[in-house]
Design a protein around this motif. Sequence first.
Motif, PDB file in Angstrom:
ATOM      1  N   UNK A 101     -34.401 121.226 132.907  1.00  0.00           N
ATOM      2  CA  UNK A 101     -33.910 122.546 132.512  1.00  0.00           C
ATOM      3  C   UNK A 101     -33.070 123.147 133.638  1.00  0.00           C
ATOM      4  N   UNK A 102     -31.857 123.536 133.290  1.00  0.00           N
ATOM      5  CA  UNK A 102     -30.994 124.259 134.221  1.00  0.00           C
ATOM      6  C   UNK A 102     -30.743 125.619 133.606  1.00  0.00           C
ATOM      7  N   UNK A 103     -31.222 126.663 134.258  1.00  0.00           N
ATOM      8  CA  UNK A 103     -31.052 128.000 133.701  1.00  0.00           C
ATOM      9  C   UNK A 103     -32.231 128.386 132.832  1.00  0.00           C
ATOM     10  N   UNK A 104     -31.937 129.131 131.795  1.00  0.00           N
ATOM     11  CA  UNK A 104     -32.946 129.695 130.918  1.00  0.00           C
ATOM     12  C   UNK A 104     -33.478 128.652 129.934  1.00  0.00           C
ATOM     13  N   UNK A 105     -34.781 128.373 129.987  1.00  0.00           N
ATOM     14  CA  UNK A 105     -35.379 127.364 129.106  1.00  0.00           C
ATOM     15  C   UNK A 105     -35.385 127.809 127.649  1.00  0.00           C
ATOM     16  N   UNK A 106     -35.154 129.093 127.403  1.00  0.00           N
ATOM     17  CA  UNK A 106     -35.111 129.579 126.035  1.00  0.00           C
ATOM     18  C   UNK A 106     -33.677 129.683 125.510  1.00  0.00           C
ATOM     19  N   UNK A 107     -32.748 129.147 126.286  1.00  0.00           N
ATOM     20  CA  UNK A 107     -31.355 129.109 125.842  1.00  0.00           C
ATOM     21  C   UNK A 107     -31.037 127.744 125.261  1.00  0.00           C
ATOM     22  N   UNK A 108     -30.369 127.716 124.121  1.00  0.00           N
ATOM     23  CA  UNK A 108     -30.007 126.449 123.481  1.00  0.00           C
ATOM     24  C   UNK A 108     -29.109 125.603 124.388  1.00  0.00           C
ATOM     25  N   UNK A 109     -28.377 126.257 125.280  1.00  0.00           N
ATOM     26  CA  UNK A 109     -27.450 125.532 126.164  1.00  0.00           C
ATOM     27  C   UNK A 109     -28.184 124.624 127.135  1.00  0.00           C
ATOM     28  N   UNK A 110     -29.471 124.848 127.338  1.00  0.00           N
ATOM     29  CA  UNK A 110     -30.239 124.050 128.303  1.00  0.00           C
ATOM     30  C   UNK A 110     -30.627 122.679 127.760  1.00  0.00           C
ATOM     31  N   UNK A 111     -30.398 122.414 126.476  1.00  0.00           N
ATOM     32  CA  UNK A 111     -30.925 121.203 125.839  1.00  0.00           C
ATOM     33  C   UNK A 111     -29.824 120.248 125.408  1.00  0.00           C
ATOM     34  N   UNK A 112     -30.108 118.972 125.625  1.00  0.00           N
ATOM     35  CA  UNK A 112     -29.117 117.930 125.352  1.00  0.00           C
ATOM     36  C   UNK A 112     -29.324 117.270 123.994  1.00  0.00           C
ATOM     37  N   UNK A 113     -30.569 117.224 123.551  1.00  0.00           N
ATOM     38  CA  UNK A 113     -30.881 116.454 122.349  1.00  0.00           C
ATOM     39  C   UNK A 113     -31.521 117.378 121.314  1.00  0.00           C
ATOM     40  N   UNK A 114     -31.077 117.206 120.066  1.00  0.00           N
ATOM     41  CA  UNK A 114     -31.522 118.079 118.990  1.00  0.00           C
ATOM     42  C   UNK A 114     -31.867 117.285 117.747  1.00  0.00           C
ATOM     43  N   UNK A 115     -32.843 117.785 116.993  1.00  0.00           N
ATOM     44  CA  UNK A 115     -33.125 117.243 115.683  1.00  0.00           C
ATOM     45  C   UNK A 115     -32.243 117.916 114.637  1.00  0.00           C
ATOM     46  N   UNK A 116     -32.427 117.499 113.385  1.00  0.00           N
ATOM     47  CA  UNK A 116     -31.598 118.020 112.299  1.00  0.00           C
ATOM     48  C   UNK A 116     -32.184 119.299 111.687  1.00  0.00           C
ATOM     49  N   UNK A 117     -33.441 119.600 112.028  1.00  0.00           N
ATOM     50  CA  UNK A 117     -34.069 120.825 111.551  1.00  0.00           C
ATOM     51  C   UNK A 117     -34.966 120.624 110.341  1.00  0.00           C
ATOM     52  N   UNK A 118     -35.930 121.532 110.200  1.00  0.00           N
ATOM     53  CA  UNK A 118     -36.808 121.557 109.037  1.00  0.00           C
ATOM     54  C   UNK A 118     -36.971 123.023 108.627  1.00  0.00           C
TER      55      UNK A 118
END
Length: 124
Positions: A101-118
């Motif tokens: 985590x670089x920066x705010x862990x609650x920011x979407x910008x901190x994450x590289x990998x995502x699922x498609x959602x449910x």
Amino acid sequence: QRQLVESGGDSVQAGGSLRVSCVASGFNLYYHFMAWFRQAPGKEREGVATIDRDKITRYADSVKGRFTISRDNEKNTLYLQMISLKPADTAMYYCAATDAVIGDAFSAHAYQYWGQGTQVTVSS
């Protein structure tokens, strides 16, 4: 190829409970900082809960005391247990992972990998 696949979303009545899951493939969840986000129509994606490699958890104020994030490293799976659901919890729920985590862990910008959602829908 690194992949996250969410499942478990459903339509429930207010006050009900639900558990959503996120299975990782192509990488080991143990080495990653994980989170759940949600996005309602017309709103920005917001961080709901995070969990680090030591299983230390943090929650958004809006879900504190009602949601529980957990991880099963042997099953390579992330969970979000939700109780006392409210109509305001209606959203698409996404799991996310990052090497660090670089920066705010609650920011979407901190994450590289995502699922498609449910989709979680709570009716009053």
